[in-house]
Each structure stands twice: as C-alpha cells, then as structure tokens.
Design an enzyme around this catalytic site. Structure first.
Site, PDB file in Angstrom:
ATOM      1  N   GLU A 207       0.791  -1.229   0.000  1.00 28.72           N
ATOM      2  CA  GLU A 207       0.000   0.000   0.000  1.00 28.72           C
ATOM      3  C   GLU A 207       0.826   1.283   0.000  1.00 28.72           C
ATOM      4  OE1 GLU A 207      -3.342   0.365  -0.261  1.00 28.72           O
ATOM      5  OE2 GLU A 207      -3.439  -1.801  -0.617  1.00 28.72           O
ATOM      6  N   SER A 487     -51.185 -26.525  35.714  1.00 27.80           N
ATOM      7  CA  SER A 487     -50.841 -27.169  36.986  1.00 27.80           C
ATOM      8  C   SER A 487     -49.471 -26.786  37.524  1.00 27.80           C
ATOM      9  CB  SER A 487     -50.909 -28.685  36.818  1.00 27.80           C
ATOM     10  OG  SER A 487     -52.214 -29.085  36.465  1.00 27.80           O
TER      11      SER A 487
END
Length: 791
Positions: A207, A487
């Site tokens: 780069e 229940s």
C-alpha cells in the site's frame, strides 16, 4: 401643415449649464496617485495578510481536528458479549464431541502439529491443544500446551507439556455477539505489538512502500499516479499514502474533489508531524474496512482475521496476511467467499510484491502460493447465533447502563451462557417438536416452543431458546409468551398448606369430590379433574402427584387465596396475579422465564435468587466496572422445602411425570411438575435435578389447541434435553428438623414397615400422626391371598 402622426411635438425646457471639471495641470489624461492603483502593492499586501490569517485559521482548525480525535476516543466501539469460559478439571462430566464443538466455536484448528496457540489435535477421546492468552474480568489466562483425556464422558486427566497434572484450566470465552451503534461498525482493537511483523511489512510493501520515509504525503507517488492516469486517459492509479488513506477513512468523506484532496494532504502532513509511524500504522490496522457481514461492517485487521480465518491476528500465517492485505484494495470485489478466484489472483500478486521487495524469500512465497485461501466457510460467530439469549442480556444490561455506553464504550460483557447446554436445548426442541409432529399430526407440527435452562446452584441462565427457529431474532417466547401455566402453580398451593405443619402434612387426607366456588361477583367456578372422575379422600402428596384439580381447589380455598398468592410471590414471581380462585389451577399467565424463577427457588432450597445472565462487565481495557454477584433471600425453611421436594419427586415416580424414568436413570431423583391448560392449548413441564433446572413450553402463537398434555408434550422435550445434558442427580441433605415415619396411606395414621399400605415419608418434627392404624402385616396378607386362591 398638420404634423405627421409619428412626429412628437417639441417642448421648450430651461437648461442649467453644468460646471466644467478643472483640467489637470500640464494637460493630458488624469493619473492615479502613487500606491492607489486597484492592484497595487498595498492591495496585494492586504490580500496576502488576509490569506495568511485564513490559512493559519484553517491550519489550526485542521490541526485541532486531527489531534482531538486521534488522542480522544477514536471509535465508537460496540459492547462485546461473551459466553462463560469453559473450566476443565479431572472428574468433570464432559463428552468428547462437546469439547470438540467448543474448540471449533472458538476457532481452534485441527493440526498434525500442536505448537501454536489456537491449534489442537484429537485422537478419539484424547486432545492435545495449545490454549490462548485472554484477559478475563478476574484473571489473565496464559496460553499453554495441554493434554486432556476423556473416559466414560468424564475428564480423566489434564497434564501440561511436561506431563505434570493440571488441577484446573480455563479456555477463553466464546464471543457470542455485540451491541452495535446505529452505523453498525464493528472492530476488535489490536495493539501494533500484537501484530506479527510480516503482516505490517506486507501492508506497507503493497500500500505504501515509502511510508517510513515520507511525511504523510509522497510527491513521488502523486507524480507517478498522475503520469499513469494521463497515459491511460482514466484513473488507473492512486497516489495516496497510508497516512492519507487513514485520514480519508478517519476524518473525511469519500468525495473526489480538489479541495477535499488538498484537505486530505494537509491533514496527512499534520498527522505525520504529531504522531509516530507506529501510532499511525496501529490506527490504520484498526480502521481499515475489510468487508460486510449482513448489516455489520467489518473494520480492522483484528476483527477481519476472526471474520475470515476464525483466528486472532497473532496466529496469521503468510498466505493469510497476504489475503487480508489483498482485500484492502476492494473488500467487495475481492470477497474471498463470493469471488475466490479474484481473491486468489490478488493474493498471489501481493505475494509476488513481497518477494520483489524482499519481505519474504522465494521459498516462503512459493509455499504460500500453494496454500488454499484458508477462509472458513462462515464466521465463527454471528450476531444471530443466540438471538433469544442476547435479548435477555440486553434487557438486563439496560437496567444498569445507558444505551450510548453499550454501543460506544467498548464494554466487555461476560455472561453465563453455556454453548454446550444451548446447543443441546436447541436440538432438543427442534428434533423433539419434529418427532411430536410425526406422532400427533399437523396441529403439533406447526406449534412453537420455548426452553429455559438454569443452574440450580447459581441461578444463572445457561441457555434460552425463544422458538423452533433458534436463529430468529423476533418474538422471544421464552421471555414474552405470557401463557396460562396450568398445573405448574399447584406446588404453590400445596406449599401454602405445608408451611402450616400443625394443620397439614404430606399424609393429610384431602377431599377430591366435586366443588363449586362462587366468586365475589357471583360467578360460579366448578373445576373438574382431567380424567373426569372424583377420587374421594386422598393423601395430600398423592393429590399433587396425580394433579387432581378438585382436591387442589378445595385445599387452596381452605388455606386461603391470599396465602396462596403470597406463596407465589415468595417463590419469586413479581407479576401481579388476579385474586381469582382459578389462579390455583394456573388460569393466569406467566412467561417461561418467570416459571423458571419460581421453580429455581424450590430447587435452591427455599432461597429466592433472581435469575441472572451476566457475570461481570469490564471496560475496553479489561478493568472491572460491575460485578453481578448472587443475591439470595431465604423465603422458606429447609424443612418446608424438603416436603415439597418429596411431593414433586413422587410426581415423577408415580404421578403425571413417571414416563420420564423410561429413558432417564432412576437415581436422578427428578423433581418436577407437568402443566396443561383448557382445551390443551398449552403443554408445560418444569423440573430439576441436582444441578440443572429447565422449563419447557409448547403451544401455538394464535392460542389454538395443541392437543398435548404436559406429560405428552413438554415433558418429552425436557427428557430429551436431560438425556443430552447428563445432569447430576439430586442428593439433598435431610434437614435436622425433619423426621421420616411409616404412614398408613388410606387413613393418614402411623403405621409400620411390616404393614401393608405403609409408606415412609417425611414430617416436620412434631407434626407426624400419633394415632396408629390397625396393621395387617404384609406376610399375613400374602398368606390370606394364597389361601383364597386355593379355596
């Protein structure tokens, strides 16, 4: 003659003569005084001063902009959320396949040689692995080479590289997700000293080869780029340095104008003036955009390495580093998952540059070119990996932190999620629902479900499943499906009675005949048993085990509705429930997480502890911010809880949950309760062993009947989950104030071991019956039966 129509009449006006200007002496044209010319010396001096002031102001502004952001908080860092770290020790229950799955989640790679962090080798039930460094909230994990052997689904031994035994070792926690800012940028910050030198050299070589010699801007590179672009007639090369690229990404827009490029160049020079090359490189390594994971933008080499290779940047090899640098040029165009050929060509070009620049030898480059892209099929984690559990974590975090802090301060959140338990829970629901669909038809196949799993010791939520589609981040049924629990509330009714030992024991006979209860509004309520039968006078523990509605309603009204509601609250239910008699049979709604909290109090011996999913939170530097210790409050005595334990264990041995022992070992001593609602719209089960508690709910989102009782639906999923988890059996200690007695079940009176119909059951001391039932010995009754058979 008459005037022409096109001719205007003349008018006479008085004219005042204008004074004449005096002519300059000497005649000729007028001359400006020295220094008064429009573009004279004074003008240019002033213009230069103005431009100088403007330049100074602009330069000062840009300088402040550069230093302010670079020295302050450079990025809005999302909070990172982690699962529990896996602790390993000899004797621990652990399946070899589960350990291999966890290593895969963590990004460990199988290798023929184990000499670097993140590598492992498996030979049947033997594992060689090299663990990683990791900073937890309470300790620093140090990577090491270890040998681990599993035998009989237990850890048999752990030794270090020298063969010395290791008492306890910890693997780094699995990164399960994040809490992102609105722009959805994500990154894992790295320090430049953590990055292998060849990674940085590769980046610079490709780069910006002059990075270490220029001062932020490279005139040579700009000239070269301009000449190349002029020759081609289009933009084929850029002249930006790494510093300029960082400035563009860090401070500026992507607008391509001369003014913006000039601004970029000035800021690059200023950045280079203020900061060292390593500081600039470190910022670049953390800032650069490397791809997109759905809505999440992947920034920086730290996260990029994890995203593409499932490993930390410290573990990168040459060919992997070359690919990351190759992607910088165009993350979409060179996406190695979508365009592997493009990515391979670009990677090899990067490797050629490394050879030309002397960063790598020819042999190293040739070896690297022979390697595959090495990209994992999918990221080792996904924001949607555990959406239901993440939902719970976020809700608990928002109680203590501002939304902005969670999306920008880089907090590390350590949770209690157990990936192994979560995996078992998800598979149990998915596969169990598919099997129920095959067995019971379309109305079950289209139903939904939810699971909550907790640790009975710590009240930590280990797993959470919000629906059959475990990766769906929508409606979270585990937290938000408020459904009648049937229940499952009955244990609260019976516990309300058992806390009054002077009136009720497990042997007390209760009436299971039909009953009608008239509410204050004058409305009658007549509960019926599921089997549509009445059973007369039955022992209290038997009424709970068989889930008799009539007996439960009568008992609840006898102890008082207010007392029952208080017991439900003491068990940890914070939701305000209506004071209707039908509440005793679970007519009101709770979410699965609330049911889990209620049963957690029973499983924890009567100590209420709010369920928690977070263990600790640290800042971005690993410094602890907040701990989430276990906060407990005793709501019931050990003796009272021991009685309800016994009743719930009998429910599993003789009552509605007995089918569980067809698959699970009898010594688990499961305590649990099935739950069904009117028209079988909901199927529930809640139960626990020695170390694991789980709640399962099944039903349809539109509230249409599912057609399954709790025993035929929720219990079956629960059993499959426990089969996978292999939990510890329940081995509770008998409280000092509890005594066991032989009781005649038919009468509730004292009996003897040798008597027929006698049962051994617990009582709070002083509450057991004193009267004795008549005893027919087991031997004599057997003799009478034999004689009657021969007669």
């Amino acid at each position: 003659m008459p005037a022409s129509k096109n001719t205007k009449p003349k008018t006479t006006r008085s004219k005042t003569p204008k004074p004449r200007a005096a002519k300059p002496k000497g005649g000729g044209k007028k001359r400006s005084a020295p220094g008064k010319s429009l573009f004279g010396y004074g003008f240019w001096l002033k213009l230069a001063l103005v431009l100088g002031v403007v330049a100074v102001v602009v330069l000062a502004y840009l300088d402040a902009l550069v230093t302010d952001k670079f020295e302050g908080r450079r990025w809005a860092l999302p909070a990172k959320v982690y699962a529990r770290p896996l602790e390993l020790f000899a004797g621990q229950s652990l399946r070899a396949d589960n350990l291999a799955h966890e290593l895969k989640l963590l990004g460990y790679r199988e290798s023929s040689e184990v000499n670097r962090p993140g590598q492992y080798q498996r030979q049947w039930n033997r594992f060689s692995l090299f663990t990683r460094d990791f900073k937890l909230w309470n300790e620093q994990l140090v990577g090491q080479r270890v040998e681990l052997r599993i035998s009989g689904d237990k850890v048999a031994s752990i030794t270090d590289a020298a063969g010395a035994p290791i008492d306890l070792m910890t693997l780094e926690p699995y990164h399960i997700g994040g809490i992102y800012p609105t722009h959805h940028e994500d990154r894992s910050l790295i320090r430049i000293e953590e990055v292998p030198g060849f990674v940085v050299q590769t980046l610079v070589a490709v780069e910006d080869q002059g990075f270490h010699s220029h001062h932020g801007v490279s005139p040579k590179a700009i000239s070269r780029a301009m000449w190349a672009n002029l020759k081609s007639g289009r933009v084929v090369q850029g002249g930006s340095t790494l510093t300029q690229q960082l400035v563009k990404n860090f401070y500026l827009s992507s607008e391509q104008t001369l003014s913006r490029k000039a601004e970029e160049a000035l800021m690059a020079i200023l950045l280079d003036f203020h900061y060292s090359k390593d500081e600039i490189l470190e910022a670049y390594l953390n800032e650069i955009y490397l791809g997109q994971a759905g809505s999440r933008a992947i920034h920086g080499f730290g996260l990029g390495s994890q995203y593409y290779f499932g490993r930390s940047v410290r573990e990168l090899k040459l060919h992997q580093a070359a690919l990351l640098v190759a992607i910088v040029k165009g993350p979409s165009y060179y996406n190695p998952r979508r365009h592997p050929q493009r990515a391979m060509a670009r990677r090899d070009l990067v490797l050629d540059i490394l050879a030309a620049e002397g960063v790598a030898t020819a042999d190293q480059v040739e070896w690297a070119k022979r390697q595959p892209l090495d990209v994992i099929a999918k990221p080792s984690w996904s924001p949607a990996a555990y959406p239901a559990y993440m939902d719970l974590v976020k809700r608990q975090l928002h109680r203590d932190y501002n939304a902005e802090d969670l999306t920008s301060e880089g907090l590390h959140v350590y949770t209690s999620l157990d990936p192994m338990v979560q995996r078992d829970a998800e598979q149990s629901l998915e596969q169990g629902m598919a099997q129920l669909g095959r067995n019971f038809g379309a109305q079950v196949a289209s139903a939904e479900g939810a699971i909550v799993v907790t640790s009975t010791d710590t009240a930590e939520v280990l797993a959470l499943v919000g629906g059959k589609d475990t990766k769906y981040s929508g409606f979270n049924r585990a937290l938000d499906a408020v459904r009648p629990v049937g229940s499952l509330l009955k244990p609260a009714v019976y516990l309300s009675a058992l806390v009054m030992p002077e009136r009720y024991t497990l042997a007390t006979l209760v009436d299971d005949e039909p009953v009608t209860i008239t509410s204050e509004g004058g409305k009658d309520w007549t509960p019926r048993n599921f089997d549509h039968k009445s059973h007369g006078m039955v022992p209290l523990r038997h009424a709970l085990a068989q889930s008799y509605n009539q007996a439960t309603a009568r008992l609840g009204m006898a102890v008082g509705l207010d007392r029952v509601l208080k017991t439900i609250s003491d068990l940890g239910v914070t939701r305000e429930l209506p004071a209707y008699p039908s509440i005793m049979l679970g007519a009101s709604g709770l979410a699965p997480i609330e049911v889990a909290g209620m049963y957690q109090t029973i499983a924890a011996g009567g100590f209420d502890a709010p369920l928690r999913s977070i263990r600790a939170v640290t800042n971005a530097h690993g410094e602890p911010l907040r701990r989430y210790p276990l906060n407990i409050e005793q709501r019931f005595s050990p003796e009272q809880i021991h009685l309800i334990y016994y009743a719930l264990q009998e429910t599993m041995r003789e009552g509605t949950g007995k089918s569980a022992y067809k698959i699970l070992p009898a010594d688990l001593n499961i305590a649990g309760k099935t739950g069904s609602t009117d028209d079988l719209r909901d199927s529930w089960f809640a139960g626990f062993t020695g170390d694991r508690l789980s709640v399962v709910w099944l039903g349809n989102d539109d509230n249409s009947p599912i057609g399954l009782t709790g025993g035929r639906g929720g219990l079956q999923i629960w059993v499959e989950l426990m089969r996978r988890l292999q939990p510890q059996p329940f081995t509770g200690v008998i409280p000092a104030n509890i005594e066991y007695m032989w009781i005649d079940e038919a009468t509730g009176l004292a009996s003897s071991k040798r008597c027929m119909g006698a049962r051994y059951m617990p009582f709070i001391k002083g509450s057991g019956p004193t009267r004795k039932a008549s005893c027919t010995s087991r031997a004599s009754e057997l003799g009478e039966w034999i004689r009657s058979w021969f007669d």
